[in-house]
Design a protein around this motif. Structure first.
Motif, PDB file in Angstrom:
ATOM      1  N   GLU A  13       6.406   1.902  -7.019  1.00  0.00           N
ATOM      2  CA  GLU A  13       6.305   0.457  -7.194  1.00  0.00           C
ATOM      3  C   GLU A  13       7.700  -0.136  -7.309  1.00  0.00           C
ATOM      4  OE1 GLU A  13       3.880  -0.833 -10.403  1.00  0.00           O
ATOM      5  OE2 GLU A  13       2.125   0.235  -9.690  1.00  0.00           O
ATOM      6  N   PRO A  14       7.908  -1.311  -6.730  1.00  0.00           N
ATOM      7  CA  PRO A  14       9.216  -1.956  -6.855  1.00  0.00           C
ATOM      8  C   PRO A  14       9.493  -2.298  -8.314  1.00  0.00           C
ATOM      9  CG  PRO A  14       7.810  -3.141  -5.300  1.00  0.00           C
ATOM     10  CD  PRO A  14       6.984  -2.081  -5.939  1.00  0.00           C
ATOM     11  N   VAL A  16      11.872  -4.868 -10.650  1.00  0.00           N
ATOM     12  CA  VAL A  16      12.710  -6.065 -10.589  1.00  0.00           C
ATOM     13  C   VAL A  16      13.128  -6.435 -12.002  1.00  0.00           C
ATOM     14  CG1 VAL A  16      12.783  -8.505  -9.980  1.00  0.00           C
ATOM     15  CG2 VAL A  16      11.523  -6.904  -8.548  1.00  0.00           C
ATOM     16  N   SER A  36      15.367  -4.704  -4.742  1.00  0.00           N
ATOM     17  CA  SER A  36      14.567  -3.537  -5.091  1.00  0.00           C
ATOM     18  C   SER A  36      14.453  -2.655  -3.855  1.00  0.00           C
ATOM     19  CB  SER A  36      13.177  -3.980  -5.570  1.00  0.00           C
ATOM     20  OG  SER A  36      12.415  -2.873  -5.968  1.00  0.00           O
ATOM     21  N   ASN A  38      12.966  -0.845  -0.860  1.00  0.00           N
ATOM     22  CA  ASN A  38      11.802  -1.038   0.014  1.00  0.00           C
ATOM     23  C   ASN A  38      10.971  -2.254  -0.375  1.00  0.00           C
ATOM     24  OD1 ASN A  38      12.399   1.342   1.442  1.00  0.00           O
ATOM     25  ND2 ASN A  38      11.360   2.556  -0.105  1.00  0.00           N
ATOM     26  N   GLY A  39      11.595  -3.326  -0.784  1.00  0.00           N
ATOM     27  CA  GLY A  39      10.843  -4.483  -1.238  1.00  0.00           C
ATOM     28  C   GLY A  39      10.681  -5.566  -0.193  1.00  0.00           C
ATOM     29  N   ASN A  40       9.561  -6.275  -0.285  1.00  0.00           N
ATOM     30  CA  ASN A  40       9.299  -7.511   0.448  1.00  0.00           C
ATOM     31  C   ASN A  40       9.250  -8.611  -0.611  1.00  0.00           C
ATOM     32  OD1 ASN A  40       8.790  -6.128   3.003  1.00  0.00           O
ATOM     33  ND2 ASN A  40       6.898  -5.452   2.049  1.00  0.00           N
ATOM     34  N   TYR A  41       9.913  -9.722  -0.364  1.00  0.00           N
ATOM     35  CA  TYR A  41      10.132 -10.722  -1.397  1.00  0.00           C
ATOM     36  C   TYR A  41       9.479 -12.050  -1.055  1.00  0.00           C
ATOM     37  CZ  TYR A  41      13.690  -7.267  -2.283  1.00  0.00           C
ATOM     38  OH  TYR A  41      14.322  -6.090  -2.512  1.00  0.00           O
ATOM     39  N   ALA A  57      15.997 -11.139  -0.832  1.00  0.00           N
ATOM     40  CA  ALA A  57      16.139 -10.519  -2.157  1.00  0.00           C
ATOM     41  C   ALA A  57      16.992 -11.377  -3.083  1.00  0.00           C
ATOM     42  CB  ALA A  57      16.745  -9.131  -2.026  1.00  0.00           C
ATOM     43  N   VAL A  71       7.431  -9.174  -5.600  1.00  0.00           N
ATOM     44  CA  VAL A  71       7.999  -8.109  -4.779  1.00  0.00           C
ATOM     45  C   VAL A  71       6.925  -7.056  -4.553  1.00  0.00           C
ATOM     46  CG1 VAL A  71       9.840  -6.380  -4.559  1.00  0.00           C
ATOM     47  CG2 VAL A  71      10.245  -8.499  -5.851  1.00  0.00           C
ATOM     48  N   ASP A  72       6.707  -6.708  -3.283  1.00  0.00           N
ATOM     49  CA  ASP A  72       5.792  -5.615  -2.979  1.00  0.00           C
ATOM     50  C   ASP A  72       6.433  -4.695  -1.959  1.00  0.00           C
ATOM     51  OD1 ASP A  72       5.223  -6.352  -0.277  1.00  0.00           O
ATOM     52  OD2 ASP A  72       3.711  -7.742  -0.943  1.00  0.00           O
ATOM     53  N   ASN A  73       5.803  -3.569  -1.701  1.00  0.00           N
ATOM     54  CA  ASN A  73       6.360  -2.603  -0.758  1.00  0.00           C
ATOM     55  C   ASN A  73       5.304  -2.121   0.235  1.00  0.00           C
ATOM     56  OD1 ASN A  73       4.846  -0.954  -2.370  1.00  0.00           O
ATOM     57  ND2 ASN A  73       6.524   0.345  -3.036  1.00  0.00           N
TER      58      ASN A  73
END
Length: 75
Positions: A13-14, A16, A36, A38-41, A57, A71-73
């Motif tokens: 899990e990201p 932050v 983070s 491998n994060g998508n923001y 980011a 933030v998800d991955n």
């Protein structure tokens, strides 16, 4: 005899950690960094809660408001 292998890894899990609440002088920019692995923001602000203000980011802000980031991955 035939052999094969595969290595499987799971994304974690990201994580932050944003800065604490800030009090700034007018027109003083502030950098918010949610970097983070491998994060998508998706950044949001309280005055426009349904509008994504950035997918980066790191964002620069200069308006008073409450900001938050999701933030998800991809998991």
């Amino acid at each position: 005899v035939v052999e094969d292998s595969v290595q499987v890894k799971f994304l974690t899990e990201p994580e932050v950690n944003l800065i604490d609440d800030q009090v700034l002088c007018p027109q003083t920019p502030l950098v918010l960094n949610a970097q983070s692995t491998n994060g998508n923001y998706k950044w949001y602000r309280l005055n426009k809660p349904n509008e994504v203000i950035s997918n980066q980011a790191v964002i620069n802000i200069n308006e008073p408001d409450t900001y938050w980031v999701v933030v998800d991955n991809d998991c």
